[in-house]
Design a protein around this motif. Structure first.
Motif, short mmCIF file in Angstrom:
data_model
loop_
_atom_site.label_atom_id
_atom_site.label_comp_id
_atom_site.label_asym_id
_atom_site.label_seq_id
_atom_site.Cartn_x
_atom_site.Cartn_y
_atom_site.Cartn_z
N PRO A 279 14.91 17.69 1.64
CA PRO A 279 14.05 17.17 2.71
C PRO A 279 14.10 15.65 2.75
N THR A 280 13.82 15.09 3.91
CA THR A 280 13.68 13.64 4.02
C THR A 280 12.24 13.26 3.68
N THR A 281 12.07 12.10 3.05
CA THR A 281 10.75 11.64 2.62
C THR A 281 10.39 10.38 3.38
N TRP A 282 9.44 10.51 4.30
CA TRP A 282 9.08 9.43 5.22
C TRP A 282 7.94 8.60 4.64
N VAL A 283 7.97 7.29 4.90
CA VAL A 283 6.91 6.40 4.42
C VAL A 283 6.87 5.18 5.32
N LEU A 284 5.67 4.66 5.59
CA LEU A 284 5.49 3.48 6.44
C LEU A 284 4.86 2.31 5.70
N SER A 285 4.10 2.58 4.65
CA SER A 285 3.45 1.50 3.90
C SER A 285 3.40 1.87 2.42
N ASN A 286 3.34 0.85 1.57
CA ASN A 286 3.08 1.04 0.14
C ASN A 286 2.63 -0.29 -0.44
N HIS A 287 2.54 -0.36 -1.75
CA HIS A 287 1.99 -1.54 -2.42
C HIS A 287 2.95 -2.72 -2.47
N ASP A 288 4.17 -2.54 -1.96
CA ASP A 288 5.20 -3.59 -2.02
C ASP A 288 5.52 -4.22 -0.67
N VAL A 289 4.96 -3.69 0.41
CA VAL A 289 5.34 -4.17 1.75
C VAL A 289 4.09 -4.47 2.57
N ILE A 290 4.28 -5.30 3.59
CA ILE A 290 3.17 -5.60 4.50
C ILE A 290 2.70 -4.31 5.16
N ARG A 291 1.39 -4.11 5.17
CA ARG A 291 0.84 -2.89 5.79
C ARG A 291 1.36 -2.74 7.22
N HIS A 292 1.66 -1.51 7.60
CA HIS A 292 2.32 -1.35 8.90
C HIS A 292 1.39 -1.62 10.07
N ALA A 293 0.08 -1.63 9.85
CA ALA A 293 -0.82 -2.03 10.93
C ALA A 293 -0.69 -3.51 11.26
N SER A 294 -0.15 -4.30 10.35
CA SER A 294 0.15 -5.71 10.64
C SER A 294 1.63 -5.93 10.88
N ARG A 295 2.48 -5.26 10.11
CA ARG A 295 3.92 -5.45 10.26
C ARG A 295 4.36 -5.14 11.69
N LEU A 296 3.79 -4.08 12.28
CA LEU A 296 4.15 -3.71 13.63
C LEU A 296 3.48 -4.60 14.67
N GLY A 297 2.60 -5.49 14.24
CA GLY A 297 2.00 -6.46 15.14
C GLY A 297 2.78 -7.75 15.25
N LEU A 298 3.89 -7.85 14.53
CA LEU A 298 4.82 -8.97 14.68
C LEU A 298 5.75 -8.68 15.85
N PRO A 299 6.35 -9.71 16.46
CA PRO A 299 7.26 -9.45 17.58
C PRO A 299 8.36 -8.46 17.19
N VAL A 300 8.65 -7.53 18.10
CA VAL A 300 9.67 -6.52 17.84
C VAL A 300 10.99 -7.21 17.52
N GLY A 301 11.65 -6.77 16.46
CA GLY A 301 12.89 -7.38 16.02
C GLY A 301 12.72 -8.37 14.89
N THR A 302 11.47 -8.63 14.48
CA THR A 302 11.20 -9.53 13.36
C THR A 302 11.56 -8.83 12.05
N ARG A 303 12.39 -9.47 11.24
CA ARG A 303 12.68 -8.93 9.92
C ARG A 303 11.41 -8.94 9.07
N ARG A 304 11.25 -7.91 8.26
CA ARG A 304 10.04 -7.78 7.46
C ARG A 304 9.86 -8.97 6.53
#
Length: 522
Positions: free
Chosen positions: A301-326
């Motif tokens: 199976p594929t294991t999907w994930v959008l946030s964790n303790h190492d990355v900007i929370r996706h509620a903010s990451r997706l608030g950056l202009p589309v195409g912005t590198r993380r």
């Protein structure tokens, strides 16, 4: 459905400002109410905390800041009573420099058996850089150098050494005997290094960067790691029940990642290429298609994930202009995400993810729609990335802030006092669990409904079939569920005859799906 708990930021039972195991135990009913199946605990082992516990000094104990082994046993028992499985973090790439083995290695001197357990060299052998910034080699007083792909307090183990391999088999058995249901394996792609320790002239990021396609860094994703995980799989398979191994492997392309979940290796591997994908129809379709095909080729199976303790929370990451590198952290002086847009997209992204076949992971607080804390004062930051890059990278503290439970309580209910090891932003009050529970349309209730429907309809065990859709619209079926995400500015029509079950945002007056929204329909 697995929920990640970052212990120091989940619940504090004794008022010292640091979350702990008794605090987690006291909040397990939240996970039951939310509807998850298992909890993954980030490290709680004895550690000098150079990297928030990912520098382990003793793999068979509990750090006093988190409690005791008895507290761990009580947590496991309480979880079992509630039907929750427990996965613990295992950190095999490196130990703490306070681990008994490393202290003995420094004391024993060059050429000693003790040093053979680590990667020591008489001279600095290459130009490798630490993931946290700065050189990946540090010199000890007698002149030799040791490798640390992360902090100097995290010396890399030599996984070609039989004692290292035997020790971790013992560690696996120690925790399996206590009743854990599996292990999330930190830096699973890093244990074996290229034998010649060749120089590397590209970014040291675990995922290969632009211009490195088809080139594997000498410190990551070497084929020798797979033999290790086959041996571990034999250990976990010997225990009753469904024990699992989960790879944190920042590996691309998808076909390389799929090697970690072949039938005799790991059970799951986080899909970080999916986490990194841009918020566009074409990027999302491509990564989903590629991931499912690669994993299907090995029967996993594929294991999907959008946030964790190492990355900007996706509620903010997706608030950056589309195409912005993380970014690797956001500070008060950096361009700020649009948290209204970010939360809207995060809700849409979560419904999209939870409709996909495979397994999925949630990170504590995302069910509340928590954004990144982007204005943490620099003087209280604790991530070694911030220190080792001289502040150039703000690091991961912003996603690790203790989460809010009660709007009007000290530390928003994180603990019995106002103490909090990282400061909490004022917006936490309006996002606290008690402000969202039972409120129609709240992010918390959206997650509860999605997890209930995902389980009832067996979406994780389903099959994806793409559906025709206009430009900037992604549509597919999983069983009899129709899923549509609109990335474009033009509202999208649902196919005739379908009834919405769940929406990440209200439909417009004509029943169409607005921009940055996902709908589940039947």
């Amino acid at each position: 459905m697995i929920y990640q708990v970052y212990p120091r930021s989940f619940a504090d039972s004794n008022g010292d400002g640091i979350g702990d195991l008794p605090g987690i135990t006291a909040r397990l009913d939240h996970l039951v109410e939310l509807g998850v199946d298992a909890v993954w605990l980030s490290p709680f082992y004895p550690s000098p905390q150079a990297d928030a516990g990912y520098d382990v000094a003793d793999y068979q104990g509990v750090d006093p800041i988190f409690g005791s082994l008895e507290d761990a046993d009580k947590l496991l028992a309480a979880a079992r009573e509630r039907g929750l499985r427990v996965i613990v973090d295992l950190v095999p790439n490196h130990t703490s420099d306070q681990h008994a083995w490393f202290r003995a290695a420094v004391e024993a001197g060059p050429g000693s058996p003790e040093r053979a357990r680590y990667v020591f060299r008489p001279d600095k052998p290459n130009n490798w850089q630490s993931v946290f910034g700065g050189p990946a080699w540090t010199q000890v007083p007698d002149g030799e150098w040791y490798l640390h792909l992360f902090d100097p307090g995290q010396p890399d183990l030599n996984w070609d050494h039989p004692e290292v391999r035997a020790e971790f088999i013992d560690i696996l058995r120690f925790w399996l005997d206590r009743g854990v249901d599996g292990f999330r394996v930190d830096v699973a792609h890093g244990l074996i290094k290229q034998a010649d320790l060749a120089d590397w002239h590209y970014p040291v990021e675990p995922l290969t960067g632009p211009g490195t396609e088809g080139i594997r860094p000498p410190m990551w994703d070497q084929d020798g790691v797979h033999e290790i995980y086959r041996s571990w799989r034999r250990v976990v398979d010997a225990y009753p029940g469904d024990r699992v191994l989960v790879a944190e492997a920042w590996v691309s392309p998808a076909e390389r990642l799929a090697a970690y979940v072949r039938p005799d290796e790991m059970h799951q591997a986080f899909n970080f290429e999916y986490l990194e994908a841009f918020w566009t129809e074409s990027a999302q379709r491509a990564v989903i298609t590629r991931s499912l095909a690669a994993d299907a080729a090995v029967g996993a199976p594929t294991t999907w994930v959008l946030s964790n303790h190492d990355v900007i929370r996706h509620a903010s990451r997706l608030g950056l202009p589309v195409g912005t590198r993380r970014p690797r952290g956001i500070g008060a002086d950096d361009p700020q995400p649009d948290n209204v847009v970010g939360l809207r997209r995060a809700r849409a992204a979560t419904l999209l993810m939870l409709a996909l076949p495979g397994s999925a992971y949630l990170y504590q607080g995302e069910e509340l729609g928590l954004p990144e804390h982007t204005t943490i004062p620099d003087e209280v930051r604790q991530d070694p990335t911030y220190v080792r890059t001289d502040g150039e990278e703000k690091g991961r503290d912003g996603c690790r802030v203790p989460i809010p439970w009660e709007a009007d309580a000290p530390s928003y209910g994180f603990g019995p006092t106002a103490a909090s090891w990282l400061p909490q932003p004022e917006v936490w009050a309006e996002l606290a669990l008690d402000r969202q529970r039972g409120v129609p349309g709240s992010t918390y209730e959206l997650y509860r409904a999605a997890l209930r429907l995902r389980a009832e309809r067996g979406l994780g065990l389903g099959t994806l079939t793409w559906a025709e859709a206009p430009d900037d619209v992604l549509a597919f079926r999983n069983g009899d569920l129709f899923v549509l995400t609109n990335f474009g500015a033009t509202p999208a029509d649902l196919p005739a005859g379908l009834t919405p079950l769940l929406t990440s945002a209200p439909l417009d007056g004509d029943g169409r799906v607005p921009q940055d929204a996902t709908v589940w329909a039947v």
